[in-house]
Design a protein around this motif. Sequence first.
Motif, short mmCIF file in Angstrom:
data_model
loop_
_atom_site.label_atom_id
_atom_site.label_comp_id
_atom_site.label_asym_id
_atom_site.label_seq_id
_atom_site.Cartn_x
_atom_site.Cartn_y
_atom_site.Cartn_z
N LEU A 1 61.78 57.66 69.81
CA LEU A 1 61.76 55.92 70.29
C LEU A 1 61.85 55.21 68.31
O LEU A 1 62.37 53.80 68.07
N LEU A 2 60.34 55.07 68.30
CA LEU A 2 59.41 54.30 67.37
C LEU A 2 59.96 54.86 66.68
O LEU A 2 60.40 53.46 65.41
N ASP A 3 60.78 55.77 66.32
CA ASP A 3 61.33 56.01 64.38
C ASP A 3 63.23 55.89 64.63
O ASP A 3 62.85 55.32 63.63
N SER A 4 63.57 55.38 65.51
CA SER A 4 64.94 54.95 65.64
C SER A 4 64.67 53.71 65.65
O SER A 4 65.33 52.47 64.86
N MET A 5 63.95 53.09 66.68
CA MET A 5 63.39 51.76 65.95
C MET A 5 63.40 51.06 64.60
O MET A 5 63.78 50.30 64.20
N GLU A 6 62.01 51.82 64.12
CA GLU A 6 62.26 51.84 62.50
C GLU A 6 63.43 51.36 61.87
O GLU A 6 63.61 50.66 61.41
N SER A 7 64.23 52.34 62.56
CA SER A 7 65.35 53.06 61.02
C SER A 7 65.99 51.40 61.14
O SER A 7 67.06 51.03 60.09
N MET A 8 66.62 51.38 62.76
CA MET A 8 67.42 50.40 63.14
C MET A 8 66.92 49.21 62.76
O MET A 8 67.80 48.17 62.39
N SER A 9 65.43 49.35 62.81
CA SER A 9 65.16 47.44 62.46
C SER A 9 65.58 46.96 60.86
O SER A 9 65.45 46.36 60.42
N ARG A 10 65.44 48.14 60.18
CA ARG A 10 65.62 48.36 58.88
C ARG A 10 66.60 48.16 58.64
O ARG A 10 67.21 47.11 57.55
N ASP A 11 67.96 48.41 58.83
CA ASP A 11 69.46 48.36 59.17
C ASP A 11 69.50 46.83 59.15
O ASP A 11 70.12 46.29 58.49
N VAL A 12 69.16 46.64 60.87
CA VAL A 12 68.81 45.19 60.58
C VAL A 12 69.23 44.01 60.40
O VAL A 12 69.36 43.35 59.75
N LYS A 13 67.74 44.58 59.79
CA LYS A 13 66.87 43.44 58.51
C LYS A 13 67.60 43.18 57.73
O LYS A 13 68.39 42.27 56.92
N ALA A 14 68.21 44.37 57.20
CA ALA A 14 69.22 44.08 55.97
C ALA A 14 70.85 43.93 56.60
O ALA A 14 71.36 42.79 55.55
N HIS A 15 70.77 43.88 57.76
CA HIS A 15 72.22 43.02 57.96
C HIS A 15 72.11 41.72 57.94
O HIS A 15 73.08 40.68 57.03
N ILE A 16 70.65 41.68 58.17
CA ILE A 16 70.55 39.87 58.54
C ILE A 16 70.25 39.04 57.40
O ILE A 16 70.68 38.38 57.21
N ASP A 17 69.23 39.85 56.68
CA ASP A 17 69.22 39.27 55.03
C ASP A 17 70.90 39.28 54.59
O ASP A 17 70.84 38.24 53.71
N LYS A 18 72.29 40.17 54.89
CA LYS A 18 73.06 40.43 54.42
C LYS A 18 73.53 38.71 54.47
O LYS A 18 74.42 38.10 53.57
N LEU B 1 74.93 35.70 53.06
CA LEU B 1 76.68 34.85 52.70
C LEU B 1 76.53 33.53 53.73
O LEU B 1 77.63 33.22 53.55
N ARG B 2 75.59 33.35 54.34
CA ARG B 2 75.66 31.62 55.85
C ARG B 2 75.35 30.86 54.17
O ARG B 2 76.10 29.99 53.96
N ASN B 3 74.21 31.23 53.59
CA ASN B 3 73.68 30.53 52.18
C ASN B 3 74.85 30.42 51.54
O ASN B 3 74.79 28.65 50.80
N PHE B 4 75.22 31.04 50.92
CA PHE B 4 76.37 31.15 49.85
C PHE B 4 77.22 30.04 50.52
O PHE B 4 77.76 29.03 50.06
N TYR B 5 77.99 30.45 51.24
CA TYR B 5 78.68 29.73 52.46
C TYR B 5 78.45 28.30 52.68
O TYR B 5 79.17 27.12 52.20
N HIS B 6 77.71 28.26 53.06
CA HIS B 6 76.85 26.42 53.31
C HIS B 6 76.98 25.64 52.46
O HIS B 6 77.12 24.80 51.75
N ASN B 7 76.48 26.48 50.95
CA ASN B 7 76.32 25.37 49.71
C ASN B 7 77.74 25.35 49.15
O ASN B 7 77.37 24.34 48.73
N ILE B 8 78.58 26.32 49.14
CA ILE B 8 79.72 26.29 49.23
C ILE B 8 80.41 24.84 49.66
O ILE B 8 80.56 23.51 49.39
N LEU B 9 80.03 24.79 50.94
CA LEU B 9 80.83 23.69 51.79
C LEU B 9 79.77 22.80 51.78
O LEU B 9 80.65 22.06 52.13
N SER B 10 78.56 22.51 51.52
CA SER B 10 78.09 21.30 51.26
C SER B 10 78.38 20.64 49.91
O SER B 10 78.37 19.49 50.34
N LYS B 11 78.58 21.73 49.56
CA LYS B 11 79.39 20.99 48.09
C LYS B 11 80.57 20.24 47.78
O LYS B 11 81.06 19.42 47.10
N MET B 12 81.44 20.62 49.05
CA MET B 12 82.35 19.62 49.59
C MET B 12 82.56 18.61 49.66
O MET B 12 81.89 18.42 50.23
#
Lengths: 546, 278
Positions: A212-229, A233-244
């Motif tokens: 469970l812990l190993d799976s949680m570690e693996s999932m956490s890393r994946d989720v963190k990577a997705h969240i970062d991504k 993206l959110r920042n990228f699009y927000h930057n674009i939208l905020s400049k409109m």
Amino acid sequence: MIKRLYSFPISTKLAVSFLVVILVFAIIGAYISAKFTSENINEATDRFVEITVKNSEEFISRRLLEDDKWAVYKFIKSISENEFIKDGVVHNYQKVIAHSNPKEFPIGKYLEDEYIKNGVSFDMYMGDKKLGVVTVFKNSTTINDKVLQSIKRVLAVFILVASGSWLFAIFISKRILKRLTLATKNAELIAKNQWQSLEFKKHHEIDEITILLDSMESMSRDVKAHIDKIENLRNFYHNILSKMDLLILIMDEEHSISYQNGHPLIDEFDIEYLKETIVATRGYDGTSTVIEIKKGNMFFIISSVFIDNAYLISISDITVLKELEKKYSTSKSLALLGEMSSFLSHELKNLLVPLKLLVDAKNLNERDISVMKNAIKNMDIFVGNFLNFAKPPNSEEYDNIELSVLIDEVLFLLSSKLEKKRINLHKELVDMKISIHPKAFEIVALNLLLNSIDACEIEGNIWIRSYREGDFAYFEIEDDGCGIPPEIIDKIFDPFFTTKNSGTGLGLSLVFRIIDDIGAEIDMNSQSGSTRFIVRFVVKNEEKEG
Amino acid sequence: MLKIVLVSILFLFINAQEGELNFGVTSVALKQDAKNIFDLTTFLSKETGVKITPKFAKSYDEIKQMLEKREVDFAYVCGATYIEAKHSASLEILALPYFDNKPFYKSLVIARDEDEANSLLSFENRIFAFSDPKSNSGSIVPKYELKMRGIDYRYFFSEFIHTYDHSDSIEAVIDGYVDGASVDSLVFESYKLLKPERAKKVKVVQSFGEYQSTPIVVRKSVDIDIKLALLDALRKLSHEDDGVNILDGFGVCRFDLPEKIDFSRIEMMMKALDRIDD
């Protein structure tokens, strides 16, 4: 009690479970042990007494015969030394010969019947002569003590095992808890979005919790990577939208604002007003709308699209554009007025040329008079067209006009031109009524057909069609002529634009104005070898029934 | 008679040839410590070079018969037995045990420590234990003492028993099976050494004697050299460590053959009682 146990830590639950299981087994074990011990001791004691006395029958009988009381006493004493035998007595007609408790039962004392009944008696014979009786009394106290001792032993083992189990349970639960605590802590950190504080360790145990812990570690890393991504993206699009230069909002179905791009326009709008406006002005399909509103001296365009259960709203400040449009419209009107004045004066001047030449002539012949009449007639047509352009016929009072009748009247007017170029006319008409002034329709159809006739070669083809689709009535004119060059397609509806030497440039612009005035639409497709004008009329209820 | 003499000579010859002697022991010696008897015979065998085998008898009557039948060659017997068998078994005294450096002993009347008895007469209508009927100290002395007071022991006690063993008599008193008993002073002292805790539970209420101590007797027919070797070995006991341990087991300080030996007092008591038994 059970519910309270649910709230205890795992170590307590495990320990209590161990204790309960051991207690149950200990009680069962103690009961079985006690029963078994009691039965065994009783049986063994009975057998011991019986075998000992029977085997010693001859010895005892002989000693009784010899009156060797001391030997008899030693025998009965030796039997009584067995811990499960309380007392033994050798007696003759209940008179004591030897008792294992001689102080209480001395030689010669008579025993009571009730006393003897409590023991097991064996008659001692020498031949047929009964020499005495051996009576043995079992030591129930000792047997009970032994049973109690057995229970105590089982309980002692239970306490020992329970203590060991308790320690073992604590040890195991601590090992489990350590990992579960880590899992809980990490889960809480994930819930608080504190990814950098997550802690992962290697564990010796390879069991479900470690998996469970190993799976949680693996999932956490994946989720963190997705969240970062997603965050990037959110920042990228927000930057674009905020400049409109527009305010962008995302509003959920409950009309709560879930995103806004930070444009200063947000301060100009009351959110409740926005919600009401968006909901009240949904498009005809309920998903999108574009509205223009005026707030004070400012103009805005509010665009709303309903996507994935959310409203994507954009608000643009078009105040500047409106001012520019106003200015452009004014300058365009002035330019058009100038253009019209120039055109009008130029055309009138041309038409006046024959009149100016003939007005000073002294003798006018018939030919001159004919020329003057034509000049006046052309001026009349020119002025009529100009007037039509300036003030098209009003179609408001005309309903339910049969389209095919109007078309036939126009075709009659053009019949000579059609015949002159031997044009093949194809009529594909249905019975349907429209709301238009007959003169207005005549101007529309006449101009469109004249353009087609001009575009067609000798023996060319013209198709006239009418049909209905839903709430709309369609009127089409198509020819297989030379088509309209792409570079001038955008200008054909502009006033005074013409490619003909004798054209006024008012025909198609007049058509466009009439169509626009009655709320209809005109569209055009043109390519080499084919030009088609499509007019779409909105059908009223009476027309539908007709 | 001639046959008997011939058989005896032949038996002696065979025994002498084989170098073996049988040693008879009765309750005079402590049965509880049979090891002491074996140690004694081993010691004597080693010292004399003659194989000596112990033979145990339950009663003095039995040892008397064994002596008469020559099943034993020398024996540790009671003075009364010696008197009875000295002619029938042709016995002579080999050595006497010394207690407190004297070849005498006493007859002790004992009772439980808490008992209020203070003399033999205190046991009237009570239960009393004699040892062997032919034991001087354990039977003859108390019976004689009662008789001298005009009392028939058979009716004096409510019950009486014979334990055939001085130690058993002490045990019978301690257990409460009997109220009193008459025992050999030598055995009583040995018992106190052997079981001091149990010995505390009894007390001496009356003492009779001194009497010539219980002798080791030997058949006259045993070779004189062997007899002398046996006597020397018995005397040597007190000079050897192993021997002293054996003597302690018997409760005596040494064995010796005194110049003057007198069993007449015992004999007189026996004769007095014989008249009663008759």
